[in-house]
Design a protein around this motif. Structure first.
Motif, PDB file in Angstrom:
ATOM      1  N   THR A 132      51.494 -20.329  66.050  1.00 50.87           N
ATOM      2  CA  THR A 132      52.808 -19.700  65.993  1.00 50.87           C
ATOM      3  C   THR A 132      53.320 -19.506  67.410  1.00 50.87           C
ATOM      4  N   GLN A 153      53.806 -11.821  64.743  1.00 49.26           N
ATOM      5  CA  GLN A 153      52.703 -12.018  65.681  1.00 49.26           C
ATOM      6  C   GLN A 153      52.799 -11.030  66.841  1.00 49.26           C
ATOM      7  N   LEU A 209      47.931 -15.640  59.630  1.00 47.16           N
ATOM      8  CA  LEU A 209      47.824 -14.800  60.821  1.00 47.16           C
ATOM      9  C   LEU A 209      46.752 -13.743  60.593  1.00 47.16           C
TER      10      LEU A 209
END
Length: 549
Positions: free
Chosen positions: A285, A331, A351
């Motif tokens: 990401t 994130q 994640l």
């Protein structure tokens, strides 16, 4: 026609004596005269190509890497290309353009014309140029060509009907190998989707690269049922069902990466078409600064992310990068002290620490029902993949009002449309104005290829539309960008923070045009202006900005 030796002598490149010596070496070593003269150091390859171009009246290509349309590679096998040092470049009006360094090899060209049943025209290129292009474009395709030939042989032997494919053929090594190569090729070409389609005339396989579709393969029409059936087997779908749409998934490891292929099969009047979404689970990401946001846009977004509760909406069309932006936001906010729960369709990137939930309407796990459940799981931050209806919107607004930071997406064009769209869905403006922190609208715009940048010439319509006061640039197309002129994409965005003046307009049920006008007076940079800033930096072109907007 003058002989090449005479052309070289007349051009003053060699003397008659050197020509005689070259002829002797040519005869002794059984090689072309030009090759002999180059080996002897009498002429360069560049000089030979110029002479051959003059002798045969054939256009000569430049010294840059050759541009090759991948769909014509099936016309000339890798074996023939390597053996005769030639490569097909593209097809125009039914004529195949072939690059060669030896225009005197008439026999192979005649054979190709007879086999392909269409005309061939030549262009001259250096031997090393052609060999590099062969290595770049045919490398890894030899097995694919063999698979296509073997699949065709199976079809010919068994007399396959257009909609018929038995288990033995579907599971045969050539079919398996061919489909695997299509999947592998998509990953290596950075494709986001694979489209496997047929109509009444053609069967083609296209990759979506940087937002646009590009045809990569054109197998024989009657191979369609074999390939579609193989994909059904891989996705654990019903091979015998051809009448209703089917959805499935395929997990593969390609080049050391775990890749999730989401398969959608739909019956059409000419057969079944397949679209495969590619989700690379190991792709990283990007950090927020890597998305391409302007300095002002990023600064405004970071201020919005300092809030502990409220609703932040990312707006844009399908494929505009909304999900990637939300992943980048999560994130940044992700840590051990914060509980983040997501509702997604599908879960595209994993994640750490996140509780990620996959929507499944078959068991009544929708955005609305899932949101009701996760509110009882003590979340700090909630991501709702998309607000599609009044129920989901109402629950998201309620979650934001009760102390949660909620992120979601809406399908609308610009940031100022978000409050209006929520009102149209059924959320009262007084609620929206209380919880909406801000709205982001974005597009993904293709980046100019840095290897073939040149000044852009604008049409009259483009000039009237943008009224540029500076020189813009665009890529003309080269081997590095496969002749497209662009490689990679970046965001252009507009960030609309909801302040008191905007809230006042929302309560008055102002139109999106009124909200946008006020936002611009308060410093918001529009998508158009953000795009022009990228053009000034030579990152993209007016043609691309016009396409995106």
């Amino acid at each position: 026609m003058k002989k090449i030796g005479d052309v070289l002598v007349e051009a003053g490149l060699i003397t008659a004596k050197k020509l005689e010596q070259g002829l002797a070496v040519s005869a002794k070593q059984n090689i072309r005269l030009g090759e002999a003269l180059i080996d002897m150091g009498y002429i360069s390859e560049d000089e030979l190509l110029s002479a051959l171009s003059k002798q045969f009246c054939i256009p000569r290509l430049g010294s840059e890497e050759l541009l090759v349309d991948p769909t014509v590679l099936n016309d000339v096998s890798a074996q023939v290309a390597r053996q005769y040092t030639l490569i097909p470049l593209h097809k125009k009006n039914g004529v195949l353009v072939v690059a060669t360094s030896d225009p005197m090899n008439i026999s192979i060209l005649g054979d190709l014309e007879a086999r392909l049943k269409h005309r061939i025209v030549l262009s001259l290129a250096g031997k090393d140029q052609i060999l590099r292009a062969i290595e770049r474009h045919y490398s890894g395709r030899e097995g694919l060509e063999e698979s296509i030939n073997q699949v065709q042989q199976i079809e010919n032997e068994k007399g396959l009907d257009l909609f018929e494919a038995d288990d033995s053929m579907v599971q045969s090594a050539p079919v398996v190998k061919f489909v695997n190569q299509v999947f592998i090729g998509a990953i290596r070409e950075r494709a986001s989707d694979i489209h496997i389609e047929r109509d009444g005339v053609n069967f083609h396989i296209r990759y979506r690269i940087d937002g646009l579709l590009k045809t990569m393969f054109r197998p024989k029409l009657h191979l369609n049922p074999l390939i579609v059936s193989r994909i059904k087997v891989m996705a654990k779908l019903d091979v015998s069902e051809h009448r209703v749409p089917q959805d499935g998934r395929i997990m593969m490891s390609i080049d050391g990466q775990s890749v999730d292929f989401r398969v959608a099969i739909c019956p059409c009047i000419d057969g079944e078409n397949v679209v495969i979404r590619i989700l690379n689970r190991e792709s990283k990401t990007p950090e927020l600064p890597q998305l391409g946001f302007s300095e002002l846009g990023l600064e405004r977004l970071q201020k919005l992310l300092t809030h502990n509760f409220g609703l932040l909406i990312v707006a844009g069309q399908t494929g505009s990068g909304k999900t990637t932006t939300l992943y980048s936001i999560l994130q940044q906010l992700n840590n051990e002290e914060t509980k983040i729960i997501t509702l997604e369709d599908p879960v595209e990137i994993r994640l750490p620490l996140l509780n990620q939930i996959q929507i499944n309407p078959r068991v009544d796990l929708t955005f609305a029902s899932g949101l009701r459940s996760i509110l009882r799981m003590d979340p700090d931050i909630i991501l709702v993949g998309e607000i599609r209806d009044q129920e989901t919107a109402g629950l998201a607004v309620n979650a934001a009002m009760t102390g949660h930071l909620v992120f979601s997406t809406l399908h609308c064009g610009i940031a100022s449309e978000v409050p209006v769209r929520l009102s149209e869905i059924g959320i009262e403006p007084y609620l929206t104005s209380n919880v909406l922190l801000g709205a982001i609208a974005q597009r993904l715009i293709r980046l100019n290829c840095p290897h073939c940048l040149e000044p852009e010439t604008l049409s009259k319509e483009m000039t009237e539309r943008f009224k540029p006061d500076f020189q813009s640039f665009g890529g003309k197309g080269c081997a590095a960008c496969a002749g497209i002129g662009y490689r990679g994409r970046i965001c252009i965005e507009e960030v609309l923070p909801i302040d008191d003046e905007i809230r006042k307009l929302m309560l008055e049920r102002a139109t999106n045009q009124q909200i946008e006008a006020e936002a611009i007076t308060r410093g918001m940079v529009s998508l158009k202006t953000a795009g022009i800033d990228k053009i000034k930096s030579k990152l993209t072109s007016f043609a691309e900005l016009a396409r995106v907007l």
